[in-house]
Design a protein around this motif. Structure first.
Motif, mmCIF file in Angstrom:
data_model
loop_
_atom_site.group_PDB
_atom_site.id
_atom_site.type_symbol
_atom_site.label_atom_id
_atom_site.label_comp_id
_atom_site.label_asym_id
_atom_site.label_seq_id
_atom_site.Cartn_x
_atom_site.Cartn_y
_atom_site.Cartn_z
ATOM 1 N N PHE A 319 -75.205 15.359 -95.703
ATOM 2 C CA PHE A 319 -74.421 14.504 -96.594
ATOM 3 C C PHE A 319 -73.248 15.243 -97.229
ATOM 4 C CE2 PHE A 319 -78.296 11.856 -96.606
ATOM 5 C CZ PHE A 319 -77.717 10.624 -96.352
ATOM 6 N N GLN A 320 -73.132 16.540 -96.965
ATOM 7 C CA GLN A 320 -71.973 17.279 -97.461
ATOM 8 C C GLN A 320 -70.791 17.225 -96.489
ATOM 9 O OE1 GLN A 320 -72.103 18.384 -100.649
ATOM 10 N NE2 GLN A 320 -74.093 17.369 -100.452
ATOM 11 N N ILE A 321 -71.023 16.772 -95.260
ATOM 12 C CA ILE A 321 -69.951 16.778 -94.258
ATOM 13 C C ILE A 321 -68.826 15.836 -94.679
ATOM 14 C CG2 ILE A 321 -69.394 16.215 -91.869
ATOM 15 C CD1 ILE A 321 -72.162 17.125 -91.073
ATOM 16 N N LEU A 322 -69.179 14.591 -94.970
ATOM 17 C CA LEU A 322 -68.149 13.619 -95.338
ATOM 18 C C LEU A 322 -67.533 13.961 -96.691
ATOM 19 C CD1 LEU A 322 -66.905 11.179 -93.995
ATOM 20 C CD2 LEU A 322 -68.463 9.724 -95.278
ATOM 21 N N TYR A 323 -68.334 14.540 -97.583
ATOM 22 C CA TYR A 323 -67.774 14.963 -98.863
ATOM 23 C C TYR A 323 -66.714 16.036 -98.661
ATOM 24 C CZ TYR A 323 -67.410 17.683 -103.134
ATOM 25 O OH TYR A 323 -66.915 18.389 -104.206
ATOM 26 N N ARG A 324 -66.987 16.980 -97.774
ATOM 27 C CA ARG A 324 -65.996 18.032 -97.508
ATOM 28 C C ARG A 324 -64.752 17.446 -96.857
ATOM 29 N NH1 ARG A 324 -65.153 22.043 -100.276
ATOM 30 N NH2 ARG A 324 -67.417 21.886 -100.591
ATOM 31 N N THR A 325 -64.906 16.390 -96.063
ATOM 32 C CA THR A 325 -63.750 15.709 -95.477
ATOM 33 C C THR A 325 -62.855 15.137 -96.573
ATOM 34 O OG1 THR A 325 -65.032 15.156 -93.496
ATOM 35 C CG2 THR A 325 -63.043 13.879 -93.903
ATOM 36 N N CYS A 326 -63.478 14.575 -97.619
ATOM 37 C CA CYS A 326 -62.678 14.053 -98.735
ATOM 38 C C CYS A 326 -61.978 15.183 -99.477
ATOM 39 C CB CYS A 326 -63.571 13.262 -99.688
ATOM 40 S SG CYS A 326 -64.216 11.724 -99.005
ATOM 41 N N ILE A 327 -62.663 16.294 -99.687
ATOM 42 C CA ILE A 327 -62.041 17.426 -100.375
ATOM 43 C C ILE A 327 -60.847 17.946 -99.580
ATOM 44 C CG2 ILE A 327 -62.420 19.804 -101.154
ATOM 45 C CD1 ILE A 327 -63.660 17.698 -102.944
ATOM 46 N N MET A 328 -60.919 17.876 -98.265
ATOM 47 C CA MET A 328 -59.827 18.363 -97.424
ATOM 48 C C MET A 328 -58.596 17.474 -97.475
ATOM 49 S SD MET A 328 -60.598 21.227 -96.370
ATOM 50 C CE MET A 328 -59.109 21.379 -95.394
ATOM 51 N N LEU A 475 -75.294 25.903 -94.912
ATOM 52 C CA LEU A 475 -74.427 25.122 -95.788
ATOM 53 C C LEU A 475 -72.966 25.344 -95.431
ATOM 54 C CD1 LEU A 475 -74.076 23.305 -98.286
ATOM 55 C CD2 LEU A 475 -74.112 25.376 -99.689
ATOM 56 N N THR A 476 -72.608 26.581 -95.120
ATOM 57 C CA THR A 476 -71.239 26.873 -94.700
ATOM 58 C C THR A 476 -70.907 26.186 -93.381
ATOM 59 O OG1 THR A 476 -71.381 29.020 -95.811
ATOM 60 C CG2 THR A 476 -69.628 28.736 -94.193
ATOM 61 N N LEU A 477 -71.860 26.177 -92.447
ATOM 62 C CA LEU A 477 -71.625 25.512 -91.158
ATOM 63 C C LEU A 477 -71.332 24.025 -91.352
ATOM 64 C CD1 LEU A 477 -74.372 27.116 -88.849
ATOM 65 C CD2 LEU A 477 -71.899 27.346 -88.622
ATOM 66 N N PHE A 478 -72.096 23.363 -92.194
ATOM 67 C CA PHE A 478 -71.889 21.933 -92.414
ATOM 68 C C PHE A 478 -70.582 21.678 -93.166
ATOM 69 C CE2 PHE A 478 -76.300 21.785 -91.211
ATOM 70 C CZ PHE A 478 -76.455 20.538 -90.628
ATOM 71 N N ASN A 479 -70.208 22.574 -94.083
ATOM 72 C CA ASN A 479 -68.917 22.421 -94.753
ATOM 73 C C ASN A 479 -67.765 22.586 -93.762
ATOM 74 O OD1 ASN A 479 -69.930 21.921 -97.321
ATOM 75 N ND2 ASN A 479 -69.993 24.079 -97.876
ATOM 76 N N GLY A 480 -67.889 23.558 -92.869
ATOM 77 C CA GLY A 480 -66.881 23.709 -91.824
ATOM 78 C C GLY A 480 -66.813 22.497 -90.916
ATOM 79 N N ALA A 481 -67.987 21.918 -90.622
ATOM 80 C CA ALA A 481 -68.000 20.691 -89.811
ATOM 81 C C ALA A 481 -67.263 19.563 -90.514
ATOM 82 C CB ALA A 481 -69.442 20.284 -89.513
ATOM 83 N N GLY A 482 -67.333 19.532 -91.854
ATOM 84 C CA GLY A 482 -66.586 18.519 -92.597
ATOM 85 C C GLY A 482 -65.084 18.673 -92.445
ATOM 86 N N CYS A 483 -64.611 19.927 -92.385
ATOM 87 C CA CYS A 483 -63.173 20.146 -92.170
ATOM 88 C C CYS A 483 -62.745 19.651 -90.797
ATOM 89 C CB CYS A 483 -62.854 21.636 -92.318
ATOM 90 S SG CYS A 483 -63.216 22.312 -93.948
ATOM 91 N N PHE A 484 -63.525 19.957 -89.787
ATOM 92 C CA PHE A 484 -63.172 19.506 -88.446
ATOM 93 C C PHE A 484 -63.323 17.985 -88.304
ATOM 94 C CE2 PHE A 484 -64.058 24.003 -87.536
ATOM 95 C CZ PHE A 484 -62.920 24.314 -86.808
ATOM 96 N N MET A 485 -64.283 17.403 -89.035
ATOM 97 C CA MET A 485 -64.386 15.946 -89.008
ATOM 98 C C MET A 485 -63.155 15.314 -89.645
ATOM 99 S SD MET A 485 -67.381 13.425 -90.473
ATOM 100 C CE MET A 485 -68.446 13.750 -89.063
#
Length: 582
Positions: A319-328, A475-485
């Motif tokens: 659930f952090q992937i889409l959140y990181r997409t918003c932060i980006m 956690l870092t991997l999923f945050n990075g996945a959010g950037c690529f998403m």
């Protein structure tokens, strides 16, 4: 019987190796060349050096990111969506490379050698960026006029190579020189951990605020071609800091667990499940138990139970992937909105990236307030309140921020267009003052203040001590996945709508539809996390031990392994069980 004996021998060797490592860590005089410093003074010196390197690395990172979109669109001729994709991919790669470099340091290359290689790559990347940004026009040397220009293709090749080498260097510094394990957080409780993460990210964001104000102004207005030299100088500072401590800051983590072991447990469990699916109806309480040696797998019970406790955090990570997409959206969609707004303020042209400071100010203000709230929540020793409510509120704030960005885009296009000079390029922008975009920045700043420290606390506390580093890697991997998403969403929105949802000229497109689409997804994401937040609501020691699985305490586990290895007869004896009950 032979397989069981081999398993016992392997566990015995692991136990002896761990005891030897522990004794080696406890030996006095471990670092004679440091001097006659006492242990607290030495720990303080190492922590300060690690923090300095962390701040220097983040200084260079934010210095590269802060005006990358402006550089790509104005200097390299990229379209808006292409510049946004490049920026988000660089941030995502910089998040993923620490995991890769950590694995290389663990399995293939020595840590000291790899640090030297990563520092050289970081130096090379930040040194090549001025080669791309400097125009090589009208250079006078000894009164001789020299004209030296690079073609667009050569500039792009050097630019991508510089970004790749810089991201690899960033990964080495974050993974080896200054991982979270180097701050000695093993003996901290949830209150101390949350306080540490709050102030840790507070310092990083304070550093980024300085970068966004100073470097962005230098890059954009005063001496834009020399702006990329500042990250280069910061790398020199980091190298001097590492040299001063003579390798003492190079943290050596425990080798009893690794990222490969975790992936191996998952792969072995899946393989055994597939093989035995037709022949066995069950027999295990968890599918990962198939990886245990007792069930035909290849891994010990300790490794499997650790992986099970980590797997329980996967919903939190997802659930952090889409959140990181918003932060980006701050360095992509929000940056483009600001770049196409009126930046003049009292006769002064604001740097585009300086608007990012508005998103940092709420975090700098909220951290002391949250510290007071946490002191009240964790005041009782019998209660272990979880910060999941912070995550829910933070994700809701991120969804509202993106929604507000959509309405701000509609509002921005109602203003007449004016000409504005950016990096010696004349652009046609909206006359709406850029401060009208402040609410969306503030809401994302509130989200970061609430979500990031809380997720770090849960990822660190709810797993056994031996795999806390691996949990932070995931956690870092999923945050990075959010950037690529986020980059994937931009590419898909541009291609699927023929450039209408992410246009090159914002006044001719419908960027607000992209924001509304992302906000709707984020609302669903927030509701989804809210439904599972109860799994992480209690941070009591007893509940945490139950959450971790069959690992009540690390010391008790080692004691049980000793009993199993050296006195298996007594361990399985019914007489001993009766005596224990008595």
């Amino acid at each position: 019987m032979s397989g069981a004996n081999r398993g016992d021998d392997m566990q015995e060797k692991q136990l002896l190796n761990h005891m030897g490592d522990k004794e080696q860590r406890l030996l006095p005089g471990r670092s004679n060349h440091v001097g006659n410093l006492s242990q607290p003074e030495k720990k303080l010196q190492e922590a300060i050096c690690v923090l300095l390197v962390e701040l220097c690395e983040r200084f260079t990172f934010f210095g590269i990111v802060c005006n990358m979109i402006l550089f790509c669109t104005v200097k390299l001729g990229y379209r808006n969506y292409q510049a946004a994709i490049v920026n988000m991919c660089f941030v995502g790669t910089s998040m993923l490379t620490p995991v890769l470099v950590g694995w290389l340091a663990e399995c293939l290359v020595g840590r000291i050698k790899l640090v030297c290689v990563c520092m050289f790559l970081h130096f090379l990347g930040t040194a090549l960026l001025p080669v791309v940004s400097f125009p090589f026009e009208d250079i006078y040397i000894d009164r001789r006029h020299i004209l030296h220009t690079l073609t667009k293709r050569e500039q792009k090749i050097i630019f991508y190579f510089a970004l790749l080498t810089a991201s690899l260097g960033i990964g080495g510094i974050r993974a080896i020189v200054c991982p979270l394990s180097a701050y000695n957080l093993e003996d901290c409780g949830p209150k101390e951990l949350l306080s540490f993460f709050n102030w840790f990210y507070w310092l990083i964001n304070l550093n980024s605020a300085v970068v966004f104000v100073s470097i962005s102004y230098i890059q954009q207005s005063v001496a834009r071609n020399l702006g990329f030299l500042i990250p280069f100088v910061s790398v020199l500072m980091a190298m001097i800091t590492i040299h001063m401590v003579r390798g003492e800051m190079i943290y050596k983590p425990k080798t009893d667990s690794s990222l490969l072991t975790t992936f191996g447990v998952i792969a072995s469990a899946l393989k055994t499940c597939c093989v035995r699916y037709r022949y066995f109806s069950g027999g295990v309480t968890n599918w990962l138990d198939h990886a245990k040696e007792n069930y035909g797998g290849q891994y010990s019970e300790t490794q499997v139970e650790s992986t099970k406790s980590l797997a329980r955090l996967f919903p939190l990570f997802a659930f952090q992937i889409l959140y990181r997409t918003c932060i980006m959206q701050i360095p992509s969609g929000y940056y483009l909105q600001t770049m196409n707004s009126n930046l003049h303020f009292s006769g002064f042209v604001l740097p585009v990236a300086a608007m990012n400071v508005i998103s940092i100010v709420p975090l700098l203000i909220l951290v002391p307030i949250l510290e007071c709230i946490n002191s009240c929540l964790f005041s009782s020793k019998n209660t272990g309140h979880s910060p999941t409510i912070y995550i829910v509120v933070g994700q809701l704030s991120a969804a509202l921020s993106v929604m507000v960005a959509g309405f701000s885009e509609i509002h921005r296009k109602h203003f007449p267009q004016v000409e504005q000079m950016l990096s010696e390029e004349l652009l046609l922008v909206s006359s709406m003052p850029c401060f009208h975009l402040a609410p969306q920045y503030i809401l994302l700043g509130v989200a970061e203040a609430l979500v990031t420290p809380s997720c770090s606390l849960l990822s660190f506390w709810l797993v056994p001590e031996r795999i806390r580093g691996i949990s932070m890697h995931f956690l870092t991997l999923f945050n990075g996945a959010g950037c690529f998403m986020g980059a994937f969403f931009v590419l898909t929105a541009h291609a699927g709508t023929q450039g209408n949802w992410f246009p090159h000229l914002l006044h001719e497109g419908k960027l607000e539809r992209f924001f509304f689409f992302l906000a709707s997804l984020m609302m669903v994401n927030t509701l989804g996390f809210w439904t599972i937040a109860h799994r992480y609501n209690n941070l009591n020691q007893e509940y945490t031990n139950e959450f971790r699985g069959s690992l009540p305490e690390e010391k008790l586990l080692k004691h049980e392994k000793t009993i199993k290895n050296y006195d298996s007869v007594l361990e399985s004896s019914p007489i001993l069980s009766a005596m224990e009950k008595a």
